[in-house]
Design a protein around this motif. Structure first.
Motif, PDB file in Angstrom:
ATOM      1  N   PHE A 193       5.769  12.396  -0.922  1.00 29.94           N
ATOM      2  CA  PHE A 193       6.648  11.799  -1.922  1.00 29.94           C
ATOM      3  C   PHE A 193       7.256  10.553  -1.294  1.00 29.94           C
ATOM      4  CE2 PHE A 193       6.386  16.202  -3.134  1.00 29.94           C
ATOM      5  CZ  PHE A 193       6.439  16.206  -4.524  1.00 29.94           C
ATOM      6  N   ILE A 194       7.034   9.404  -1.896  1.00 33.64           N
ATOM      7  CA  ILE A 194       7.519   8.152  -1.335  1.00 33.64           C
ATOM      8  C   ILE A 194       8.252   7.366  -2.417  1.00 33.64           C
ATOM      9  CG2 ILE A 194       5.334   6.913  -1.770  1.00 33.64           C
ATOM     10  CD1 ILE A 194       5.809   5.521   0.987  1.00 33.64           C
ATOM     11  N   ALA A 228       2.425   3.371   7.478  1.00 35.64           N
ATOM     12  CA  ALA A 228       3.125   4.334   8.338  1.00 35.64           C
ATOM     13  C   ALA A 228       3.680   5.518   7.570  1.00 35.64           C
ATOM     14  CB  ALA A 228       4.260   3.626   9.083  1.00 35.64           C
ATOM     15  N   ASP A 229       4.200   5.261   6.361  1.00 35.24           N
ATOM     16  CA  ASP A 229       4.928   6.318   5.645  1.00 35.24           C
ATOM     17  C   ASP A 229       4.135   6.977   4.525  1.00 35.24           C
ATOM     18  OD1 ASP A 229       6.995   5.860   7.327  1.00 35.24           O
ATOM     19  OD2 ASP A 229       8.317   4.898   5.866  1.00 35.24           O
ATOM     20  N   CYS A 230       2.880   6.539   4.347  1.00 30.27           N
ATOM     21  CA  CYS A 230       2.034   7.172   3.338  1.00 30.27           C
ATOM     22  C   CYS A 230       0.636   7.451   3.901  1.00 30.27           C
ATOM     23  CB  CYS A 230       1.950   6.320   2.081  1.00 30.27           C
ATOM     24  SG  CYS A 230       0.952   7.049   0.764  1.00 30.27           S
ATOM     25  N   LEU A 231      -0.106   6.393   4.167  1.00 31.04           N
ATOM     26  CA  LEU A 231      -1.509   6.559   4.557  1.00 31.04           C
ATOM     27  C   LEU A 231      -1.683   7.336   5.853  1.00 31.04           C
ATOM     28  CD1 LEU A 231      -2.979   3.032   3.726  1.00 31.04           C
ATOM     29  CD2 LEU A 231      -2.740   5.024   2.222  1.00 31.04           C
ATOM     30  N   ASN A 261      -3.314  14.441   0.547  1.00 33.46           N
ATOM     31  CA  ASN A 261      -4.182  14.909  -0.535  1.00 33.46           C
ATOM     32  C   ASN A 261      -3.590  14.564  -1.898  1.00 33.46           C
ATOM     33  OD1 ASN A 261      -4.191  17.218   1.799  1.00 33.46           O
ATOM     34  ND2 ASN A 261      -6.254  16.695   1.103  1.00 33.46           N
ATOM     35  N   ILE A 262      -2.258  14.489  -1.946  1.00 39.27           N
ATOM     36  CA  ILE A 262      -1.530  14.119  -3.158  1.00 39.27           C
ATOM     37  C   ILE A 262      -0.415  13.162  -2.753  1.00 39.27           C
ATOM     38  CG2 ILE A 262      -0.105  14.924  -5.091  1.00 39.27           C
ATOM     39  CD1 ILE A 262      -1.459  17.684  -4.767  1.00 39.27           C
ATOM     40  N   VAL A 293      -4.964   0.684  -4.425  1.00 40.76           N
ATOM     41  CA  VAL A 293      -6.322   0.395  -3.962  1.00 40.76           C
ATOM     42  C   VAL A 293      -6.523   0.956  -2.563  1.00 40.76           C
ATOM     43  CG1 VAL A 293      -7.859  -1.451  -3.172  1.00 40.76           C
ATOM     44  CG2 VAL A 293      -6.746  -1.643  -5.392  1.00 40.76           C
ATOM     45  N   THR A 294      -5.556   0.710  -1.673  1.00 44.37           N
ATOM     46  CA  THR A 294      -5.689   1.216  -0.306  1.00 44.37           C
ATOM     47  C   THR A 294      -5.645   2.739  -0.273  1.00 44.37           C
ATOM     48  OG1 THR A 294      -3.302   1.082   0.149  1.00 44.37           O
ATOM     49  CG2 THR A 294      -4.628  -0.859   0.649  1.00 44.37           C
ATOM     50  N   LEU A 295      -4.874   3.320  -1.170  1.00 44.72           N
ATOM     51  CA  LEU A 295      -4.804   4.778  -1.235  1.00 44.72           C
ATOM     52  C   LEU A 295      -6.135   5.363  -1.693  1.00 44.72           C
ATOM     53  CD1 LEU A 295      -3.006   7.244  -0.889  1.00 44.72           C
ATOM     54  CD2 LEU A 295      -2.202   6.902  -3.249  1.00 44.72           C
TER      55      LEU A 295
END
Length: 214
Positions: A15-16, A75-78, A83-84, A122-124
């Protein structure tokens, strides 16, 4: 309701967002999920699927705009190889543009917001098979002439467009608030039209669980 999100054993859910996601997640008494909607969603999922050993991560930071999110996306997501991913961002862009003269360059116009948000997704997608949940930014306000609300609607429209483009689950918070706001007045939800009281965080969590079908 059939699940719109596939959830498997050992899944990582990130969750971001901004302060509405953060909500004291760094405070020892509320770590690591905070005391807002992520707390309610995360613990509901852990209780419903204890056998799946889910990892729930909250990386919300108060005051963030889409440009701040862009700087810390890796850093805080990828980096969590999620998975979600659930994103709630945009109200500070609208807030800074309407109340603080752009927040010293931190706020994105709706056009820049769309371009930046699109690139993050896109990066996700480039990381593989990741489910995406996009939460609409929102304002607890019944006055359709209110400058913050009318500005926020531009950002909400972008979220709707991107949710369709990426086949993401959309959590339509402003739509639901609009239905209730004349019955449940703004001071019941929040002291500043933006930061929900705890019961309203629980309400947001219910909308998230309904939208995802989890």
């Amino acid at each position: 309701m059939p699940s719109r999100i596939s959830i498997e054993a050992d899944s990582t859910i990130v969750f971001i967002g901004d302060s509405i996601t953060d909500v004291d997640r760094g405070h020892p008494a509320h770590a690591p999920l905070g005391r807002g909607y992520v707390h309610f969603v995360g613990n509901a999922l852990l209780a419903r699927y204890p056998h799946l050993h889910l990892k729930i991560v909250n990386t919300g930071i108060g005051g963030d705009t889409i440009l701040d999110l862009e700087r810390r996306w890796d850093a805080d997501c990828l980096s969590y190889q999620p998975n979600i991913v659930s994103v709630l961002i945009g109200i500070n862009d609208a807030w800074y543009l309407t109340t603080e003269s752009g927040g010293d360059g931190r706020a994105a116009s709706t056009e820049q917001y769309e371009i930046t948000y699109d690139q993050l997704l896109v990066t996700l997608r480039g990381q593989g098979d990741c489910e995406i949940v996009l939460i609409e930014p929102f304002v607890f306000c019944g006055d359709q002439q209110n400058l913050l609300l009318s500005t926020a609607r531009g950002y909400i429209d972008v979220v709707r467009k991107l949710a369709a483009k990426y086949d993401a689950v959309r959590v339509p918070l402003q739509e639901e608030i609009d239905k209730l706001i004349h019955e449940v007045r703004p001071p019941r939800w929040s002291q500043d039209m933006v930061h929900p009281y705890q019961w309203a965080h629980a309400w947001i969590a219910q909308r998230w669980l309904e939208a995802t079908g989890l």
